[in-house]
Design a protein around this motif. Structure first.
Motif, mmCIF file in Angstrom:
data_model
loop_
_atom_site.group_PDB
_atom_site.id
_atom_site.type_symbol
_atom_site.label_atom_id
_atom_site.label_comp_id
_atom_site.label_asym_id
_atom_site.label_seq_id
_atom_site.Cartn_x
_atom_site.Cartn_y
_atom_site.Cartn_z
ATOM 1 N N ARG A 176 36.876 63.642 37.441
ATOM 2 C CA ARG A 176 35.701 63.589 38.312
ATOM 3 C C ARG A 176 34.978 64.925 38.302
ATOM 4 O O ARG A 176 35.598 65.985 38.348
ATOM 5 N N THR B 107 45.875 57.072 39.005
ATOM 6 C CA THR B 107 46.077 55.758 39.622
ATOM 7 C C THR B 107 47.029 54.928 38.784
ATOM 8 O O THR B 107 47.198 55.166 37.597
ATOM 9 N N THR C 230 41.581 59.670 35.823
ATOM 10 C CA THR C 230 40.132 59.702 35.972
ATOM 11 C C THR C 230 39.720 61.150 36.207
ATOM 12 O O THR C 230 40.261 61.823 37.078
ATOM 13 N N SER D 111 32.511 59.985 37.757
ATOM 14 C CA SER D 111 33.889 59.728 37.344
ATOM 15 C C SER D 111 33.935 59.193 35.928
ATOM 16 O O SER D 111 33.099 58.378 35.537
ATOM 17 N N HIS D 112 34.944 59.662 35.174
ATOM 18 C CA HIS D 112 35.145 59.214 33.798
ATOM 19 C C HIS D 112 36.613 58.821 33.632
ATOM 20 O O HIS D 112 37.497 59.685 33.623
ATOM 21 N N LEU D 113 36.867 57.507 33.502
ATOM 22 C CA LEU D 113 38.217 57.014 33.282
ATOM 23 C C LEU D 113 38.607 57.281 31.833
ATOM 24 O O LEU D 113 37.884 56.903 30.909
ATOM 25 N N GLN D 114 39.740 57.932 31.635
ATOM 26 C CA GLN D 114 40.210 58.244 30.289
ATOM 27 C C GLN D 114 40.829 56.994 29.664
ATOM 28 O O GLN D 114 41.396 56.155 30.355
ATOM 29 N N GLU D 115 40.725 56.867 28.358
ATOM 30 C CA GLU D 115 41.234 55.688 27.652
ATOM 31 C C GLU D 115 42.755 55.649 27.589
ATOM 32 O O GLU D 115 43.338 54.571 27.508
ATOM 33 N N THR E 259 46.700 55.679 28.479
ATOM 34 C CA THR E 259 47.565 55.234 29.568
ATOM 35 C C THR E 259 48.871 56.007 29.461
ATOM 36 O O THR E 259 49.261 56.453 28.378
ATOM 37 N N ARG F 81 46.825 55.818 34.955
ATOM 38 C CA ARG F 81 45.539 56.151 34.334
ATOM 39 C C ARG F 81 45.005 57.428 34.973
ATOM 40 O O ARG F 81 45.237 57.702 36.145
ATOM 41 N N ASP G 33 47.725 51.138 37.366
ATOM 42 C CA ASP G 33 47.013 49.882 37.138
ATOM 43 C C ASP G 33 47.933 48.679 37.347
ATOM 44 O O ASP G 33 49.095 48.821 37.721
#
Length: 69
Positions: free
Chosen positions: A24, A12, A22, A38-42, A44, A20, A14
């Motif tokens: 899943r 996605t 994610t 879901s785990h959003l990675q730190e 960018t 970013r 931002d």
């Protein structure tokens, strides 16, 4: 209940224009209903390609496992 396959990697964009990633994970309950975590990675990324390369190198992602939003 949707039978659409959830792709394990979501890319996605931002508000700042950075991309970013994610990750899943899909599990199924006893009735066959999908449960998605879901785990959003730190990290960018400047481009979607950089996010794909990171997923490939870190999570052994393969072509066709990405979704964009």
């Amino acid at each position: 209940m949707s039978r659409e396959i959830i792709r394990p990697f979501l890319i996605t964009k931002d508000e700042e224009g950075a991309f970013r990633l994610t990750v899943r994970e899909t599990r199924y309950n006893s009735q066959g209903y999908p449960l998605v975590t879901s785990h959003l990675q730190e990290e960018t990324f400047k481009t979607a390609t950089a996010a794909r390369n990171f997923a490939r190198d870190t999570f052994n992602a393969e072509p066709g496992q990405y979704a964009t939003k």
